[in-house]
Every structure is written in C-alpha cells, then in structure tokens.
Write an enzyme that holds these catalytic residues in place. Structure first.
Site, PDB file in Angstrom:
ATOM      1  N   GLY A  15       0.831  -1.219   0.000  1.00  0.00           N
ATOM      2  CA  GLY A  15       0.000   0.000   0.000  1.00  0.00           C
ATOM      3  C   GLY A  15       0.851   1.247   0.000  1.00  0.00           C
ATOM      4  O   GLY A  15       0.640   2.162   0.801  1.00  0.00           O
ATOM      5  N   ARG A  18      -0.063   5.728  -1.312  1.00  0.00           N
ATOM      6  CA  ARG A  18      -0.833   6.789  -0.633  1.00  0.00           C
ATOM      7  C   ARG A  18      -0.569   6.770   0.858  1.00  0.00           C
ATOM      8  O   ARG A  18      -0.107   5.772   1.427  1.00  0.00           O
ATOM      9  CB  ARG A  18      -2.337   6.561  -0.837  1.00  0.00           C
ATOM     10  CG  ARG A  18      -2.861   7.023  -2.158  1.00  0.00           C
ATOM     11  CD  ARG A  18      -4.360   7.342  -2.106  1.00  0.00           C
ATOM     12  NE  ARG A  18      -5.119   6.543  -1.170  1.00  0.00           N
ATOM     13  CZ  ARG A  18      -6.126   5.750  -1.507  1.00  0.00           C
ATOM     14  NH1 ARG A  18      -6.480   5.637  -2.778  1.00  0.00           N
ATOM     15  NH2 ARG A  18      -6.784   5.081  -0.589  1.00  0.00           N
ATOM     16  N   VAL A  67      -3.165  -7.147  -2.279  1.00  0.00           N
ATOM     17  CA  VAL A  67      -2.600  -7.936  -1.174  1.00  0.00           C
ATOM     18  C   VAL A  67      -3.504  -9.089  -0.751  1.00  0.00           C
ATOM     19  O   VAL A  67      -3.051 -10.019  -0.094  1.00  0.00           O
ATOM     20  CB  VAL A  67      -2.268  -7.067   0.070  1.00  0.00           C
ATOM     21  CG1 VAL A  67      -1.091  -6.153  -0.198  1.00  0.00           C
ATOM     22  CG2 VAL A  67      -3.487  -6.317   0.572  1.00  0.00           C
ATOM     23  N   SER A 145      -4.717  -0.483  14.126  1.00  0.00           N
ATOM     24  CA  SER A 145      -5.450   0.766  14.360  1.00  0.00           C
ATOM     25  C   SER A 145      -5.936   0.750  15.808  1.00  0.00           C
ATOM     26  O   SER A 145      -6.138  -0.327  16.386  1.00  0.00           O
ATOM     27  CB  SER A 145      -6.668   0.827  13.437  1.00  0.00           C
ATOM     28  OG  SER A 145      -7.577   1.809  13.879  1.00  0.00           O
ATOM     29  N   TYR A 158     -13.787  -3.618  10.099  1.00  0.00           N
ATOM     30  CA  TYR A 158     -12.436  -3.032  10.182  1.00  0.00           C
ATOM     31  C   TYR A 158     -11.773  -3.361  11.525  1.00  0.00           C
ATOM     32  O   TYR A 158     -10.615  -3.778  11.574  1.00  0.00           O
ATOM     33  CB  TYR A 158     -12.576  -1.521   9.991  1.00  0.00           C
ATOM     34  CG  TYR A 158     -11.274  -0.739   9.996  1.00  0.00           C
ATOM     35  CD1 TYR A 158     -10.452  -0.735   8.861  1.00  0.00           C
ATOM     36  CD2 TYR A 158     -10.895   0.009  11.096  1.00  0.00           C
ATOM     37  CE1 TYR A 158      -9.271  -0.003   8.855  1.00  0.00           C
ATOM     38  CE2 TYR A 158      -9.717   0.742  11.097  1.00  0.00           C
ATOM     39  CZ  TYR A 158      -8.918   0.741   9.971  1.00  0.00           C
ATOM     40  OH  TYR A 158      -7.742   1.468   9.970  1.00  0.00           O
ATOM     41  N   ALA A 160     -12.414  -5.824  13.557  1.00  0.00           N
ATOM     42  CA  ALA A 160     -12.082  -7.258  13.635  1.00  0.00           C
ATOM     43  C   ALA A 160     -10.799  -7.539  12.864  1.00  0.00           C
ATOM     44  O   ALA A 160      -9.922  -8.279  13.337  1.00  0.00           O
ATOM     45  CB  ALA A 160     -13.234  -8.091  13.068  1.00  0.00           C
ATOM     46  N   ILE A 191      -5.201   9.808  11.683  1.00  0.00           N
ATOM     47  CA  ILE A 191      -4.072  10.360  10.927  1.00  0.00           C
ATOM     48  C   ILE A 191      -4.607  11.004   9.643  1.00  0.00           C
ATOM     49  O   ILE A 191      -5.526  10.466   9.009  1.00  0.00           O
ATOM     50  CB  ILE A 191      -3.048   9.248  10.562  1.00  0.00           C
ATOM     51  CG1 ILE A 191      -2.660   8.423  11.802  1.00  0.00           C
ATOM     52  CG2 ILE A 191      -1.811   9.852   9.884  1.00  0.00           C
ATOM     53  CD1 ILE A 191      -2.026   9.195  12.928  1.00  0.00           C
TER      54      ILE A 191
HETATM   55  P1  NAD Z   1      -4.976   5.265   2.401  1.00  0.00           P
HETATM   56  O1  NAD Z   1      -6.362   4.936   1.977  1.00  0.00           O
HETATM   57  O2  NAD Z   1      -4.520   6.677   2.311  1.00  0.00           O
HETATM   58  O3  NAD Z   1      -3.937   4.354   1.596  1.00  0.00           O
HETATM   59  C1  NAD Z   1      -4.128   2.973   1.532  1.00  0.00           C
HETATM   60  C2  NAD Z   1      -3.123   2.369   0.582  1.00  0.00           C
HETATM   61  O4  NAD Z   1      -3.401   0.958   0.534  1.00  0.00           O
HETATM   62  C3  NAD Z   1      -3.176   2.882  -0.831  1.00  0.00           C
HETATM   63  O5  NAD Z   1      -1.843   3.057  -1.317  1.00  0.00           O
HETATM   64  C4  NAD Z   1      -3.854   1.774  -1.620  1.00  0.00           C
HETATM   65  O6  NAD Z   1      -3.351   1.656  -2.949  1.00  0.00           O
HETATM   66  C5  NAD Z   1      -3.442   0.557  -0.810  1.00  0.00           C
HETATM   67  N1  NAD Z   1      -4.391  -0.539  -0.954  1.00  0.00           N
HETATM   68  C6  NAD Z   1      -5.720  -0.552  -0.657  1.00  0.00           C
HETATM   69  N2  NAD Z   1      -6.233  -1.748  -0.939  1.00  0.00           N
HETATM   70  C7  NAD Z   1      -5.225  -2.505  -1.425  1.00  0.00           C
HETATM   71  C8  NAD Z   1      -5.133  -3.840  -1.899  1.00  0.00           C
HETATM   72  N3  NAD Z   1      -6.195  -4.647  -1.929  1.00  0.00           N
HETATM   73  N4  NAD Z   1      -3.929  -4.280  -2.309  1.00  0.00           N
HETATM   74  C9  NAD Z   1      -2.841  -3.483  -2.306  1.00  0.00           C
HETATM   75  N5  NAD Z   1      -2.854  -2.223  -1.855  1.00  0.00           N
HETATM   76  C10 NAD Z   1      -4.047  -1.735  -1.438  1.00  0.00           C
HETATM   77  O7  NAD Z   1      -4.839   4.707   3.874  1.00  0.00           O
HETATM   78  P2  NAD Z   1      -3.932   5.207   5.098  1.00  0.00           P
HETATM   79  O8  NAD Z   1      -4.728   6.161   5.886  1.00  0.00           O
HETATM   80  O9  NAD Z   1      -2.582   5.570   4.637  1.00  0.00           O
HETATM   81  O10 NAD Z   1      -3.861   3.852   5.940  1.00  0.00           O
HETATM   82  C11 NAD Z   1      -2.724   3.006   5.902  1.00  0.00           C
HETATM   83  C12 NAD Z   1      -2.881   1.929   6.941  1.00  0.00           C
HETATM   84  O11 NAD Z   1      -2.949   2.528   8.234  1.00  0.00           O
HETATM   85  C13 NAD Z   1      -4.154   1.099   6.759  1.00  0.00           C
HETATM   86  O12 NAD Z   1      -3.891  -0.241   7.078  1.00  0.00           O
HETATM   87  C14 NAD Z   1      -5.096   1.716   7.772  1.00  0.00           C
HETATM   88  O13 NAD Z   1      -6.062   0.795   8.193  1.00  0.00           O
HETATM   89  C15 NAD Z   1      -4.144   2.108   8.882  1.00  0.00           C
HETATM   90  N6  NAD Z   1      -4.668   3.186   9.715  1.00  0.00           N
HETATM   91  C16 NAD Z   1      -4.918   4.428   9.211  1.00  0.00           C
HETATM   92  C17 NAD Z   1      -5.431   5.406  10.062  1.00  0.00           C
HETATM   93  C18 NAD Z   1      -5.717   6.807   9.597  1.00  0.00           C
HETATM   94  O14 NAD Z   1      -6.247   7.590  10.390  1.00  0.00           O
HETATM   95  N7  NAD Z   1      -5.407   7.187   8.370  1.00  0.00           N
HETATM   96  C19 NAD Z   1      -5.694   5.103  11.397  1.00  0.00           C
HETATM   97  C20 NAD Z   1      -5.438   3.834  11.859  1.00  0.00           C
HETATM   98  C21 NAD Z   1      -4.919   2.877  11.004  1.00  0.00           C
END
Ligand code: NAD
Length: 250
Positions: A15, A18, A67, A145, A158, A160, A191
C-alpha cells in the site's frame, strides 16, 4: 536504478502509493533502504513515487498487486528479490474501510475488509518469512489501528481485521524470535490521509475534541515510528503494539 552499497538493506511496503504507506516508503528510502512497494491501482502515483525514491539515491521496485491475492503477493515479492535482493524489512500498510452499523453491513463489505486487511497481512508475512528465517534476520511492522484495540461503532469489519492483525503479529513474534526476526504492530489513531479525509468535517472536529493533543496526527509522525521499529535501534522490541494516537486512548 542507482548503485547500492553492499550493506544496503531492502524494505518491502504494501500500500505504498498513498497515505501512511507512501510516507513510510519515503522515510525508509531516506533512512538508506532500497524500497519495494505494491499498490492497488494507481500506476501514475507509483511512477511518481519511484522517481522520488530514486532522487533520494536509493533503488526502487514497485508492482500493482492486490494484497488479498496470494499469487499477486508472491509475484511482487519474487520480483522484489530479483530486482533488489533479499528482504530485510516488511511493512504492511495496505488497508481499506467499508463502514456501516452491523445491522446494515453488507456481506461483501465484511468479507472484502477482512480479505484486504487481515488476509493481506497473512499473505505478505507468509511470503517473506521463509527467507528471513533462513537468513536468521528480519523485521516486520504491521499497521493495525486503535479501532482494533478498543473497537469503533460502525467498524465491526475493520476493527475485527485490525484486532486480528494484533493477535497474528504477537503469535508470529513468539514463533520467529529465535530466528532473530522481530514482529511489531503500529496502531495509529486519527491520521490525516485520504482514508480519513473521506469523513465529513463534523466527524473530524468531534474526533479532535476527544484527542488530548487536540489535533489529528500526520503521516510523517507515523512513518517516524515505523522507521524506528523496523531498524536495529529497536533490536529488543518484538510483539509490541505501539499506539500513535495523540492520547485518544486515555
Ligand atoms: P490510504 O487509503 O490513504 O492508503 C491505503 C493504501 O493501501 C493505498 O496506497 C492503496 O493503494 C493501498 N491498498 C488498498 N487496498 C489494497 C489492496 N487490496 N492491495 C494493495 N494495496 C491496497 O490509507 P492510510 O490512511 O494511509 O492507511 C494506511 C494503513 O494505516 C491502513 O492499514 C489503515 O487501516 C491504517 N490506519 C490508518 C489510520 C488513519 O487515520 N489514516 C488510522 C489507523 C490505522
């Protein structure tokens, strides 16, 4: 691709195009890792990020890979090993949300979130672990998270998946510690990324009021913690769940 010194380490990030994953790719490149990342669909964003990594003087490899698809993950990992060499560190950041109260939850939204968030972590870790065990070295950081620790209304799917990542990572840490491999979890709160900008302003303001630091976190703050945890600086930390959440858990 630029030349890389013999000692350069290789990091894999799921991922990567982004948000947090992108921040981690750039931070690890700045730390001196050659970096491989996968992404869901945006080839232009991947090409742009490749350029940024090269500009930092590091080698880079990227591949579109879902993934949740084990064959795609295997192809990405073997492509990485061919292009950059053995993998020293793996960070799983790929993740999605499909929020709804349980009563309105669609079966496909339950399944897709589990497939991407939890199966995705299994697929990546399962694929890299053998080589790490053979080399008796490696470091894994999985993104969970705070929702996986405390739960969150409208996020049964999410939460779970993210709680599953914590159990998975603790078990893995117990299994592979004797091989010199560490496995840890980073559990962010709120975030500022595309994932959270999809929420409306009112929800974001309400969230800020519950955060002792009264602001959302930045990608760089999370990338900094991941950078610390994957590196030898954290050589005695394994099986940990490090929350980075502005104190929202208090
Ligand atoms: P985002 O949506 O900005 O980016 C997600 C990334 O995952 C993207 O690059 C997308 O291409 C990739 N992705 C999505 N589905 C995919 C798949 N099936 N196969 C391959 N790549 C895939 O998300 P983010 O905010 O940067 O979150 C990143 C991680 O951090 C995630 O696991 C999210 O659950 C976790 N998280 C984020 C926050 C937040 O507040 N942003 C909080 C807690 C946890």
């Amino acid at each position: 691709m630029s030349d890389s010194p013999e000692t350069t380490k290789v990091a894999l990030v799921s991922g990567g195009t982004r948000g947090i994953g992108r921040g981690v790719v750039l931070r690890l490149a700045a730390d001196g890792y050659d970096v491989s990342f996968c992404y869901a669909s945006n080839a232009d964003a991947a090409a742009e990020l490749e350029k940024e990594v090269l500009a930092l003087g590091r080698r880079v490899f990227s591949q579109q890979a879902d993934v949740s698809d084990m064959a795609a993950v295997r192809s990405w990992v073997s492509g990485t090993e061919e292009a950059l060499g053995p993998i020293d560190a793996a960070v799983t950041s790929a993740g999605i949300t499909r929020d709804n109260p349980l009563l309105l939850m669609k079966d496909e939204d339950w399944q897709r979130v589990i497939q991407v968030n939890l199966d995705g972590v299994y697929n990546v870790c399962r694929t890299v672990i053998y080589e790490m065990m053979k080399r008796k070295s490696g470091s894994i950081v999985n993104l969970s998270s705070v929702a996986g620790v405390y739960g969150n209304a409208t996020q049964t799917n999410y939460s779970a998946s993210k709680a599953g990542i914590i159990g998975f990572t603790k078990s893995l840490a117990k299994e592979v510690g004797r091989y010199g491999i560490r496995a840890n979890v980073v559990a962010p709160g709120f975030i500022d990324t595309d994932m959270t900008s999809a929420l409306n302003e009112k929800v974001i303001e309400q969230a800020k009021n519950q955060i002792p630091l009264r602001r959302v976190g930045t990608v760089d703050e999370v990338a900094d913690l991941v950078s610390y945890l994957v590196a030898d600086r954290a050589s005695y930390i394994t099986g940990a769940v490090l929350q980075i959440d502005g104190g929202i858990h208090l």
